[in-house]
Motif scaffolding. Structure first.
Motif, PDB file in Angstrom:
ATOM      1  N   TRP A 144       0.813  -1.226   0.000  1.00 31.38           N
ATOM      2  CA  TRP A 144       0.000   0.000   0.000  1.00 31.38           C
ATOM      3  C   TRP A 144       0.839   1.264   0.000  1.00 31.38           C
ATOM      4  O   TRP A 144       0.434   2.276  -0.563  1.00 31.38           O
TER       5      TRP A 144
ATOM      6  N   GLU B 110      -5.534   6.114   3.201  1.00 31.21           N
ATOM      7  CA  GLU B 110      -6.376   7.077   2.472  1.00 31.21           C
ATOM      8  C   GLU B 110      -6.703   8.279   3.353  1.00 31.21           C
ATOM      9  O   GLU B 110      -6.633   9.430   2.910  1.00 31.21           O
TER      10      GLU B 110
ATOM     11  N   ASP C  65       0.511   4.087  -2.763  1.00 29.14           N
ATOM     12  CA  ASP C  65       0.215   5.471  -2.407  1.00 29.14           C
ATOM     13  C   ASP C  65       1.190   6.463  -2.989  1.00 29.14           C
ATOM     14  O   ASP C  65       0.825   7.587  -3.305  1.00 29.14           O
TER      15      ASP C  65
ATOM     16  N   ARG D 219      -5.608   0.191   4.162  1.00 29.46           N
ATOM     17  CA  ARG D 219      -6.041   1.015   3.039  1.00 29.46           C
ATOM     18  C   ARG D 219      -6.796   2.257   3.537  1.00 29.46           C
ATOM     19  O   ARG D 219      -6.503   3.369   3.128  1.00 29.46           O
TER      20      ARG D 219
END
Lengths: 204, 296
Positions: free
Chosen positions: B98, B145, B102, B141
Motif C-alpha cells: 500500500w 487514504e 500510495d 487502506r
C-alpha cells in the motif's frame, strides 16, 4: 498469590540485602510518578501492590512469622488526578471527565468553550497527552504557562516533558543521553572537563 | 522499509545479538515462505522488533541452521516460524504494497515505473497476505487514504497524521491476551507515532526538493531544513514517546527477548531520533543497514 520471590525476581536463597535492592529497583520502575496521567496508571498501581505484598510476605517469613513487617515503601499516587482549583463549573466538569478516563467527552466539552484562558489550554493539553498527541499537548501546556507563568500545575506539566523522570535501566551509562548534562555541572564534571581540555591541548 | 526501530548494537550482549539476528533471518524466511520474492528488499528492522515484541511464550523460540542466498557458504541460525513472525511478515507485505501504491501518484516517470514493477512482483504475495488478514488489509487502506486526505489539508495537525499511522501499529495488539493487550496497544501506538514523525523529519530535504507535502514541514513552516526550535520541540516529544512506550513495556511480563527489546526502547530509538534530527542518520545509514546481515 504468586511466589513472592518470583514477583521480586530473586531466588529464595537471596540475602536480605539482595531482596531489598531488587525491591527498590522495582519500586523505582513502577513508581506512580512514572505513570502520572498515563492511561496505564492503574496497571502500574496493581504491579506496585503485588511488589509491596511480595516484599512484606518475604520479610515476615524471614523475621519468624511475626506480625506485619512495616518496611515496604508506601508510594501513593503523588499529585495524580485533576482536582486542582478550577475557575468555573465548566472546567470542573472537564476535570471530572478526565479523571474518569472519558477523554472524548472532555475534549468535546473543551471544544465548545469560548473562554480559552490558561486553564483551558492546560486541560486541552492534558486531553491531548492522554490521547498520545504529544506535540499538541506540549504546545497547549506551553501556551498555558505563557498565559499564567505563576501556576505550578502548568509549569509541572511542561517540565514533565523535559526531564521525563521515568525509569531507565541504562541511566548513567550514557551521559550524552541525559536531557541536560551542562545545566547541573558538579565539581566532578568540571574536573573531568578540565582533564579532557588538558589532553586536547597536549595534542597541539 | 523504514528501519528506524533498531537496537544500539554496541550495548547488546553477544547472546542478545545472536537472538536478534536469528529473528531477522527468521522473518526473512517467513516472508519467502509466504510467497515474497526479494524478501530481503522489503524486510526491515521495525518488523523484527514487532515480531520479537509480539512473541508471547516464556521459552525462546526454536532455531535451526539454514542456508540462504545472502550467505551461501555458511549456514545461519534462524528462528523457526512462530505466530507473531507470520503476522509480522503479512503486515510487512501489506504495508509495503500500500505504501508503494500510495506514492505512485507523487513520483516521476522512472521512479513510478520502478515501483510499478516492484508492485507487480509483490502482487501475488499481497493477495495471499490480504486473504489471510482481510481486516488488516482493509484497515491499512483506510488509514492510508485518511492520511492522504489529512496531508492535503491546509496546515494539517502533525499529531492527527501520526495518529492514523500509529493506530495501524496499535492494531497489531488485537490478537494478544487480555492482560497484554492494553500495555501493548499503548506501546505500539507510540512506536507508530515515532516512526511516522521520524520518517517525515528524515524526508524533509527530499520532500522539499520534490515539492511533496511533508507533515513536519507544515507543522513548523519549514523549507527543507529543521530549525533549532523545531528540532528541540520534535526531540522533546519524540523522546517522550519513547519513554511512554518503555513505561508501557515494563508492564508486560518479561520473556526471552526482554533485554533486546529494552535495548531498542531505551537506547536504540533515542539514538535514532537524535541522529535523524541532527542530520547524521542518512550519512550512516548505508553502513548501518548492513550491520546485522553481513558479519558472523
Amino acid at each position: 498469590m504468586n511466589d513472592p520471590y518470583s514477583v521480586l525476581g530473586v531466588s529464595p536463597t537471596a540475602s536480605d540485602e539482595e531482596i531489598k535492592k531488587a525491591y527498590r529497583e522495582l519500586v523505582r520502575k513502577y513508581h506512580p510518578d512514572n505513570y502520572q496521567d498515563n492511561p496505564l496508571s492503574d496497571l502500574a498501581q496493581e504491579k506496585m501492590k503485588q511488589i509491596n505484598e511480595a516484599y512484606d510476605t518475604i520479610m515476615r517469613q524471614r523475621s519468624g512469622g511475626g506480625g506485619s513487617y512495616g518496611g515496604s515503601e508506601s508510594a501513593g499516587a503523588s499529585g495524580g488526578g485533576y482536582s486542582g482549583y478550577s475557575g468555573s463549573a465548566e472546567f470542573a466538569r472537564v476535570r471530572a471527565a478526565i479523571n474518569a478516563g472519558n477523554i472524548p467527552l472532555a475534549e468535546e466539552l473543551l471544544r465548545v468553550m469560548t473562554n480559552r484562558n490558561a486553564e483551558w489550554h492546560f486541560l486541552m493539553g492534558s486531553v491531548m497527552y492522554r490521547k498520545g498527541w504529544l506535540d499538541e499537548a506540549l504546545s497547549h501546556f506551553q501556551t498555558a504557562v505563557s498565559m499564567d507563568p505563576a501556576n505550578p500545575e502548568y509549569r509541572q506539566a511542561v517540565s514533565r516533558f523535559q526531564q521525563g523522570g521515568a525509569y531507565n535501566p541504562y541511566q548513567g551509562a550514557y551521559p550524552g543521553q541525559s536531557a541536560c548534562c551542562c545545566d547541573n555541572l558538579t565539581a566532578c564534571d568540571i574536573c573531568s572537563l578540565l582533564i579532557c581540555a588538558d589532553c586536547c591541548f597536549d595534542c597541539f | 522499509m523504514f528501519g528506524y526501530i533498531r537496537p544500539m548494537r554496541g550495548e547488546l550482549k553477544v547472546r542478545e545479538y545472536e537472538q536478534y539476528k536469528a529473528c531477522y533471518c527468521g522473518l526473512c524466511r517467513a516472508l519467502k515462505e509466504q510467497g515474497t520474492p526479494l524478501a530481503s528488499f522489503i524486510l526491515s528492522y521495525d518488523f523484527v522488533f514487532l515480531a520479537m515484541l509480539l512473541y508471547d511464550a516464556q521459552e525462546a523460540p526454536a532455531t535451526a541452521h539454514v542456508r540462504c542466498g545472502a550467505s551461501l557458504f555458511r549456514r545461519r541460525k534462524a528462528c523457526l516460524k512462530f505466530p507473531a513472525l507470520s503476522l509480522c511478515a503479512d503486515y510487512c507485505i501489506i504495508l509495503t504494497w500500500w505504501k508503494l501504491h500510495d506514492t505512485l501518484a507523487d513520483e516521476g516517470f522512472f521512479r513510478s515505473l520502478r515501483d510499478r514493477l516492484f508492485m507487480a512482483v509483490l502482487a501475488r504475495a499481497y493477495r495471499k497476505a490480504a486473504a489471510r488478514r482481510p481486516g488488516y488489509a482493509a484497515r491499512v487502506r483506510e488509514a492510508l487514504e485518511a492520511l492522504e486526505r489529512l496531508e492535503r489539508e491546509e496546515r494539517p495537525s502533525l499529531d492527527a497524521c501520526a495518529d492514523q499511522f500509529a493506530r495501524l501499529t496499535a492494531a497489531l495488539a488485537e490478537g494478544a491476551g487480555e492482560t497484554r493487550r492494553r500495555p501493548l496497544e499503548q506501546l505500539l501506538y507510540h512506536v507508530g507515532r515515532f516512526i511516522y514523525i521520524v520518517d517525515a523529519a528524515d524526508d524533509l530535504p527530499e520532500d522539499y526538493k520534490a515539492r511533496r507535502r511533508n507533515a513536519v514541514a507544515e507543522r513548523f513552516g519549514l523549507s527543507g531544513v529543521l530549525t533549532d526550535k523545531a528540532r528541540e520541540s520534535l526531540e522533546t516529544t519524540l523522546l517522550h514517546s519513547c519513554r511512554l512506550a518503555a513505561a508501557a513495556f515494563e508492564l508486560l511480563d518479561s520473556g526471552p527477548f526482554t533485554p533486546v527489546l529494552q535495548n531498542i526502547l531505551y537506547l536504540g530509538m533515542p539514538q535514532t531520533c537524535r541522529a535523524v534530527l541532527s542530520g547524521t542518520w542518512r550519512r550512516d545509514e548505508k553502513r548501518k543497514s548492513k550491520e546485522f546481515e553481513l558479519d558472523e
